[in-house]
Design a protein around this motif. Structure first.
Motif, PDB file in Angstrom:
ATOM      1  N   TYR A  21      30.658  40.550  34.753  1.00 42.03           N
ATOM      2  CA  TYR A  21      30.022  40.920  36.022  1.00 42.03           C
ATOM      3  C   TYR A  21      30.572  42.235  36.577  1.00 42.03           C
ATOM      4  CZ  TYR A  21      28.417  36.115  35.777  1.00 42.03           C
ATOM      5  OH  TYR A  21      27.849  34.947  35.373  1.00 42.03           O
TER       6      TYR A  21
ATOM      7  N   MET B  76      37.134  42.747  42.310  1.00 41.10           N
ATOM      8  CA  MET B  76      36.104  43.467  43.066  1.00 41.10           C
ATOM      9  C   MET B  76      35.436  42.529  44.069  1.00 41.10           C
ATOM     10  SD  MET B  76      32.614  45.113  41.479  1.00 41.10           S
ATOM     11  CE  MET B  76      31.690  43.578  41.566  1.00 41.10           C
ATOM     12  N   THR B  77      35.411  42.958  45.323  1.00 43.44           N
ATOM     13  CA  THR B  77      34.852  42.091  46.361  1.00 43.44           C
ATOM     14  C   THR B  77      33.327  42.093  46.322  1.00 43.44           C
ATOM     15  OG1 THR B  77      36.733  42.576  47.773  1.00 43.44           O
ATOM     16  CG2 THR B  77      34.778  41.656  48.850  1.00 43.44           C
TER      17      THR B  77
ATOM     18  N   LEU C 118      33.116  36.574  47.477  1.00 42.29           N
ATOM     19  CA  LEU C 118      33.734  36.228  46.205  1.00 42.29           C
ATOM     20  C   LEU C 118      34.422  37.456  45.615  1.00 42.29           C
ATOM     21  CD1 LEU C 118      30.697  34.221  44.769  1.00 42.29           C
ATOM     22  CD2 LEU C 118      32.844  33.224  45.584  1.00 42.29           C
TER      23      LEU C 118
ATOM     24  N   ILE D  92      35.141  39.460  41.877  1.00 43.15           N
ATOM     25  CA  ILE D  92      34.765  39.554  40.459  1.00 43.15           C
ATOM     26  C   ILE D  92      35.928  40.143  39.666  1.00 43.15           C
ATOM     27  CG2 ILE D  92      33.231  40.728  38.821  1.00 43.15           C
ATOM     28  CD1 ILE D  92      31.891  38.545  40.523  1.00 43.15           C
TER      29      ILE D  92
ATOM     30  N   THR E 237      34.913  34.728  38.106  1.00 41.35           N
ATOM     31  CA  THR E 237      34.654  34.825  39.534  1.00 41.35           C
ATOM     32  C   THR E 237      35.745  34.059  40.263  1.00 41.35           C
ATOM     33  OG1 THR E 237      32.283  34.858  39.083  1.00 41.35           O
ATOM     34  CG2 THR E 237      32.948  34.460  41.364  1.00 41.35           C
TER      35      THR E 237
END
Lengths: 306, 335
Positions: A179, A202-203, A213, A215, A220
């Motif tokens: 992702y 990564m937000t 969440l 990444i 996740t």
């Protein structure tokens, strides 16, 4: 049994120098007793650190008195992942933490640990795996207290260790798709290691701009950081033997010392929690899973829990 | 393609009515579960009481159709007994197999009902020959349902290495999270996919229309997507929502678009590869849907086996968001 503080595997893609410095500092200054090393998220990352620096870092930590455990891949699909896993399974001298059932094929009747990404939800599964050589179980973050209590009871009976993550982002899901690459309109094969830009992940925000969440490649995680410091005494009472903090870019010496001081009774929980809140972590702290609530919740500890 | 094995067509049955439709439409086997946390589609209004299961198994067997019972969630500590009771019940009712994910459930079946077939659920996420071999060695698993992450050529290679049958999904929901390894719903709602069989439970869903005509779909405290006045709002499944991140301008499908798997064009390749069973997803779907999809794939599989060009019914109208994909089967570029 005396409670142990452990440092879980680094889930993120940090530059090799940063990792080496990080573990040197852990070796010199952190009170953790056990350090888990090894790439668990993405096999494409291993040439940068694992394949080159892992033995030296492991030895350095061991010379500082730490127990080193190797943690293995969570997703095992392609030939290269299968081969690496098989090699790791044959390795002598250090325990292997298993995060995928593929490893269990090779480890029957040899001591090994079960990682927090392998599905052990109940006492029967725990007993089955212990019967085949598992000596230690790191539990899934989503387990509520009631289930942990039953697992703790069974673990005592079996003579195996039980470890619970008490600090850091919680792993929520795994995928075969990357992702991180997708966010940058790339594919996993052509990712150019963009995950390295986000050392704590990564937000992902909702459409109304609420952080939601995190990444990390195929993984996740929660946006919130787990903080179960207030529950440590309770967990000890129900059979948890090891307390795991996960590496992040905040000052992990402060984090591990705070937990160690609370475990040893040198400071109270209020002071420990205050130290965590001075670290400058933007994300909220969460503890909902343990309290049997939604994982993103923060439920203040009131009195005795049911 | 001369020594082809004819794959079984495995069809979803969320209700006794859907089960009868699937049987009548030519399913080789149906899969269904009980009204509790023991199955991964534990949704309101779905699944079978023990009495319904008994009658449905009789109906299916009379029609020459097998019944596979889904016990494919993970019992949390302290609650394993319920899963064992459902195994006992399934054995007593004459189920043809149980589809399981948890080691404790598999071990119980192996020890208690050695003649009851065990199928390894996709929820067990066995995606390598080693993982599959482990379950075969330990529990005598007869068939593995493959995660939806492999290309046809990877499946062909896998089949040469493993000592059991293989079942692949050919139609329906196309989630990208590894099944059995996702607690997103629990993070948001407090109900667990693995322990409770919940995935974006309806009780936690809200739809909110704003003044500008946009529609927000909300799960718990989080907006999962926001649709313009002209768009059709989808159900707020976390991994099908639109989100924002620094790398992108505006919302994007961070995990996957709302899209359905439709492998109908890949059926000859899958048969050629030696796949033993084709699975149609959709226990939450209506009886009419089941009837139409099962009939279409019955026709397609029979035609291919007879050496004819399959007449593929247009199924796109039945897919999620009216969009379809061959998923992972065709290429690994999607990863």
């Amino acid at each position: 049994m005396n409670p142990s503080l452990t440092l879980g595997p680094n889930l993120f893609h940090w530059p090799a120098e940063q990792r080496i410095d990080f573990y040197n500092r852990i070796a010199d200054e952190s009170p953790v007793s056990t350090v888990y090393l090894g790439e668990v998220i993405c096999s494409k990352r291993t040439p940068f650190f694992d394949d080159v620096h892992l033995p030296a870092v492991a030895e350095r930590l061991e010379r500082a008195g730490k127990t080193v455990v190797y943690s293995s891949f969570s997703e095992v699909v392609i030939k290269r992942e299968r081969n690496i896993l098989m090699e790791w399974s044959k390795q002598e001298g250090r325990d292997l933490e298993v995060n995928n059932t593929a490893a269990l094929l090779h480890l029957k009747d040899r001591p090994h640990r079960i990682g927090g990404l392998l599905n052990v939800y109940n006492e029967d599964t725990m007993a089955y795996l212990a019967g085949q050589g598992a000596t230690h179980f790191s539990l899934l973050p989503e387990l509520p207290r009631a289930a942990i209590a039953r697992l703790g009871e069974k673990a005592r009976e079996l003579g195996v260790g039980v470890e619970v993550q008490v600090f850091g982002r919680a792993s929520l899901a795994l995928s075969a798709r990357c992702y991180h690459a997708r966010a940058h309109e790339r594919t996993k094969d052509n990712c150019q290691f963009v995950c390295g830009d986000d050392p704590d992940g990564m937000t992902l925000m909702t459409m109304d701009e609420k952080p939601f969440l995190t990444i990390n490649g195929i993984q996740t995680l929660s946006y919130g950081y787990l903080d179960l410091m207030a529950d440590i005494d309770d967990m000890r009472a129900i059979g948890v033997t090891h307390f795991r903090v996960m590496p992040h870019t905040c000052d992990m010496i402060v984090v591990t010392r705070a937990f160690d001081d609370v475990l040893a009774g040198r400071i109270d929980v209020a002071e420990g929690e205050a130290r965590l809140r001075e670290l400058g972590i933007e994300a909220p702290f969460v503890n909902g899973f343990y309290r049997g609530r939604a994982g993103h919740d923060w439920v203040p500890r009131v009195t005795e829990m049911a | 393609m001369n020594a082809m094995v004819k794959p079984e067509l495995i069809c979803p049955a969320g209700t006794p009515a859907a089960l009868r439709s699937a049987v009548d439409a030519g399913a080789d086997a149906v899969y269904c579960g009980y009204q509790n946390a023991t199955n991964a589609r534990n949704f309101v209004g779905l699944n079978f009481t023990p009495e319904e299961m008994e009658k449905s198994i009789r109906y299916a067997h009379d029609g020459g159709t097998k019944v596979l019972i889904t016990l494919n969630t993970f019992p949390p500590a302290g609650k394993v007994e319920l899963w064992k009771e459902m195994v006992d019940l399934s054995a007593r009712l004459g189920a043809d197999a149980c589809i399981v994910a948890d080691i404790a459930v598999a071990a119980y079946i192996r020890d208690t009902y050695p003649d009851l077939r065990i199928h390894l659920s996709v929820q067990a996420a066995a995606s390598s020959p080693e993982a599959i071999e482990y379950y075969v060695r330990e529990f005598g698993v007869k068939r593995v349902v493959l995660p939806r992450i492999m290309t046809v050529s990877e499946i062909r290679g896998l089949l040469k290495e493993i000592p059991c049958e293989v079942e692949t999904f050919i139609f329906g929901n196309h989630g990208l999270m590894v099944e059995g390894r996702c607690s997103l719903t629990n993070y948001v709602t407090g109900q667990s996919t693995n322990m409770d069989g919940a995935c974006s439970p309806a009780a936690c869903v809200k739809y909110e229309r704003a003044d500008d005509g946009s529609m927000s779909t909300i799960l718990g405290d989080y907006m999962i997507d926001r649709f313009g006045p002209e768009e059709t709002a989808g159900y707020p499944t976390i991994c099908k929502g639109r989100y924002k991140c620094d790398a992108r301008d505006g919302g994007y499908y961070a995990f996957e678009e709302p899209i359905s798997l439709n492998a109908s064009t890949m059926l000859p390749d899958l048969i050629n590869a030696g796949v033993h069973a084709f699975k149609i997803e959709g226990r939450q779907r209506s009886r009419a849907y089941v009837k139409k999809v099962v009939a279409a794939f019955r026709e397609a599989v029979d035609s291919i086996m007879a050496g004819q060009e399959p007449r593929l019914a247009d199924l796109v109208a039945l897919t999620e968001g009216q969009k379809q994909t061959e998923g992972a089967l065709k290429t690994k570029k999607w990863r």
